[in-house]
Design a protein around this motif. Structure first.
Motif, PDB file in Angstrom:
ATOM      1  N   MET A   1       0.844  -1.175   0.000  1.00  0.00           N
ATOM      2  CA  MET A   1       0.000   0.000   0.000  1.00  0.00           C
ATOM      3  C   MET A   1       0.887   1.235   0.000  1.00  0.00           C
ATOM      4  SD  MET A   1      -3.041   0.752   2.615  1.00  0.00           S
ATOM      5  CE  MET A   1      -4.104   2.100   2.366  1.00  0.00           C
ATOM      6  N   PRO A   2       0.689   2.209  -0.927  1.00  0.00           N
ATOM      7  CA  PRO A   2       1.577   3.365  -0.998  1.00  0.00           C
ATOM      8  C   PRO A   2       1.342   4.307   0.171  1.00  0.00           C
ATOM      9  CG  PRO A   2      -0.196   3.577  -2.602  1.00  0.00           C
ATOM     10  CD  PRO A   2      -0.328   2.220  -1.977  1.00  0.00           C
ATOM     11  N   THR A   3       2.429   4.967   0.598  1.00  0.00           N
ATOM     12  CA  THR A   3       2.320   5.997   1.625  1.00  0.00           C
ATOM     13  C   THR A   3       2.050   7.324   0.931  1.00  0.00           C
ATOM     14  OG1 THR A   3       4.654   6.518   1.537  1.00  0.00           O
ATOM     15  CG2 THR A   3       3.986   4.771   3.078  1.00  0.00           C
ATOM     16  N   PRO A   4       1.639   8.382   1.676  1.00  0.00           N
ATOM     17  CA  PRO A   4       1.399   9.671   1.028  1.00  0.00           C
ATOM     18  C   PRO A   4       2.615  10.201   0.286  1.00  0.00           C
ATOM     19  CG  PRO A   4       0.541   9.680   3.276  1.00  0.00           C
ATOM     20  CD  PRO A   4       1.292   8.390   3.084  1.00  0.00           C
ATOM     21  N   ALA A   5       3.814   9.788   0.663  1.00  0.00           N
ATOM     22  CA  ALA A   5       5.011  10.291   0.005  1.00  0.00           C
ATOM     23  C   ALA A   5       5.528   9.360  -1.088  1.00  0.00           C
ATOM     24  CB  ALA A   5       6.112  10.519   1.038  1.00  0.00           C
ATOM     25  N   SER A   6       4.803   8.277  -1.391  1.00  0.00           N
ATOM     26  CA  SER A   6       5.238   7.345  -2.423  1.00  0.00           C
ATOM     27  C   SER A   6       4.178   7.212  -3.495  1.00  0.00           C
ATOM     28  CB  SER A   6       5.475   5.950  -1.814  1.00  0.00           C
ATOM     29  OG  SER A   6       6.432   6.011  -0.813  1.00  0.00           O
ATOM     30  N   ARG A  21      -0.385  14.314  -1.555  1.00  0.00           N
ATOM     31  CA  ARG A  21       0.945  13.688  -1.519  1.00  0.00           C
ATOM     32  C   ARG A  21       2.051  14.741  -1.581  1.00  0.00           C
ATOM     33  NH1 ARG A  21       4.163  11.963  -5.590  1.00  0.00           N
ATOM     34  NH2 ARG A  21       2.614  12.345  -7.181  1.00  0.00           N
ATOM     35  N   VAL A  22       1.876  15.747  -2.439  1.00  0.00           N
ATOM     36  CA  VAL A  22       2.860  16.820  -2.572  1.00  0.00           C
ATOM     37  C   VAL A  22       2.948  17.629  -1.272  1.00  0.00           C
ATOM     38  CG1 VAL A  22       3.299  19.034  -3.743  1.00  0.00           C
ATOM     39  CG2 VAL A  22       2.783  16.995  -5.089  1.00  0.00           C
ATOM     40  N   ILE A  23       1.801  17.943  -0.695  1.00  0.00           N
ATOM     41  CA  ILE A  23       1.789  18.688   0.569  1.00  0.00           C
ATOM     42  C   ILE A  23       2.521  17.900   1.656  1.00  0.00           C
ATOM     43  CG2 ILE A  23       0.309  19.519   2.448  1.00  0.00           C
ATOM     44  CD1 ILE A  23      -1.742  20.318   0.248  1.00  0.00           C
ATOM     45  N   PRO A  74      14.811  24.902   7.973  1.00  0.00           N
ATOM     46  CA  PRO A  74      13.716  25.373   7.115  1.00  0.00           C
ATOM     47  C   PRO A  74      12.591  24.341   7.041  1.00  0.00           C
ATOM     48  CG  PRO A  74      15.531  24.575   5.778  1.00  0.00           C
ATOM     49  CD  PRO A  74      15.995  24.528   7.212  1.00  0.00           C
ATOM     50  N   ARG A  75      11.357  24.838   7.063  1.00  0.00           N
ATOM     51  CA  ARG A  75      10.219  23.930   6.911  1.00  0.00           C
ATOM     52  C   ARG A  75       9.015  24.698   6.395  1.00  0.00           C
ATOM     53  NH1 ARG A  75       6.605  23.635  11.447  1.00  0.00           N
ATOM     54  NH2 ARG A  75       7.267  25.062  13.078  1.00  0.00           N
ATOM     55  N   PHE A  76       8.140  23.962   5.733  1.00  0.00           N
ATOM     56  CA  PHE A  76       6.930  24.532   5.158  1.00  0.00           C
ATOM     57  C   PHE A  76       5.713  24.045   5.932  1.00  0.00           C
ATOM     58  CE2 PHE A  76       9.957  24.330   1.680  1.00  0.00           C
ATOM     59  CZ  PHE A  76       9.822  25.579   1.097  1.00  0.00           C
ATOM     60  N   VAL A  77       4.755  24.932   6.110  1.00  0.00           N
ATOM     61  CA  VAL A  77       3.456  24.583   6.681  1.00  0.00           C
ATOM     62  C   VAL A  77       2.413  25.080   5.689  1.00  0.00           C
ATOM     63  CG1 VAL A  77       1.849  24.899   8.592  1.00  0.00           C
ATOM     64  CG2 VAL A  77       4.317  24.802   9.048  1.00  0.00           C
ATOM     65  N   VAL A  78       1.713  24.170   5.053  1.00  0.00           N
ATOM     66  CA  VAL A  78       0.683  24.548   4.088  1.00  0.00           C
ATOM     67  C   VAL A  78      -0.571  24.931   4.862  1.00  0.00           C
ATOM     68  CG1 VAL A  78      -0.740  23.754   2.154  1.00  0.00           C
ATOM     69  CG2 VAL A  78       1.679  23.101   2.288  1.00  0.00           C
ATOM     70  N   THR A  79      -1.084  26.127   4.568  1.00  0.00           N
ATOM     71  CA  THR A  79      -2.223  26.663   5.315  1.00  0.00           C
ATOM     72  C   THR A  79      -3.527  26.641   4.522  1.00  0.00           C
ATOM     73  OG1 THR A  79      -1.635  28.911   4.616  1.00  0.00           O
ATOM     74  CG2 THR A  79      -0.746  28.137   6.738  1.00  0.00           C
ATOM     75  N   GLY A  80      -3.445  26.407   3.218  1.00  0.00           N
ATOM     76  CA  GLY A  80      -4.660  26.349   2.405  1.00  0.00           C
ATOM     77  C   GLY A  80      -4.370  25.779   1.038  1.00  0.00           C
TER      78      GLY A  80
END
Length: 156
Positions: A1-6, A21-23, A74-80
């Protein structure tokens, strides 16, 4: 079963699934993950932001490698997110620390990305929008004072 990152090569993901998956990839991005950017970007993908305009996976990898060298944590937080057809618009906060000054102080850049995906759910266009003057230059020593002064003069 694929993970969100695969990605699952057997079936093309829906755009919603591909964006999820990209997020997940960007929110968990680490220096080790840069090597597998090709699972998320098409071979000839274009990346553009206020400082870069490059094409191809190696050039995109270089930008993210440099990010980890130049900045602290560095890190990203997607807000929308808004998804329509084969494209999406993401809003995000980019959190990081400067190396060499203001150490230990978390900086935040607010921005947005326009992504266009191919049928396999890989990014073909990644265009970042953020205000370099307000979000970055105003936070730098010397240049920041000048930028804030110019802003006050323009608004008076």
């Amino acid at each position: 079963m694929p993970t969100p990152a695969s990605p699952n090569p057997a079936a093309a993901p829906s755009t919603e699934d591909a964006v999820t998956r990209v997020i997940a990839f960007f929110e968990a991005l680490s220096p080790a993950d840069v090597a597998r950017i090709d699972a998320f970007y098409a071979v000839n993908a274009r990346f553009k932001d206020p400082f870069n305009d490059v094409q191809g996976v190696p050039a995109v990898q270089h930008i993210f490698k440099h990010m980890f060298v130049a900045l602290e944590q560095p890190r990203f937080v997607v807000t929308g997110r808004v998804v329509q057809g084969q494209q999406c618009f993401l809003t995000w906060d980019f959190l990081f620390g400067f190396k060499g000054f203001h150490t230990g102080v978390t900086q935040t850049v607010h921005g947005a990305s326009h992504l266009v995906l191919d049928d396999a759910g890989r990014i073909t266009l990644h265009r970042d929008y953020w205000d370099a003057a307000e979000e970055l230059y105003e936070k730098l020593p010397v240049v920041g004072g000048l930028m804030r002064w110019l802003k006050r003069r323009a608004n008076s």
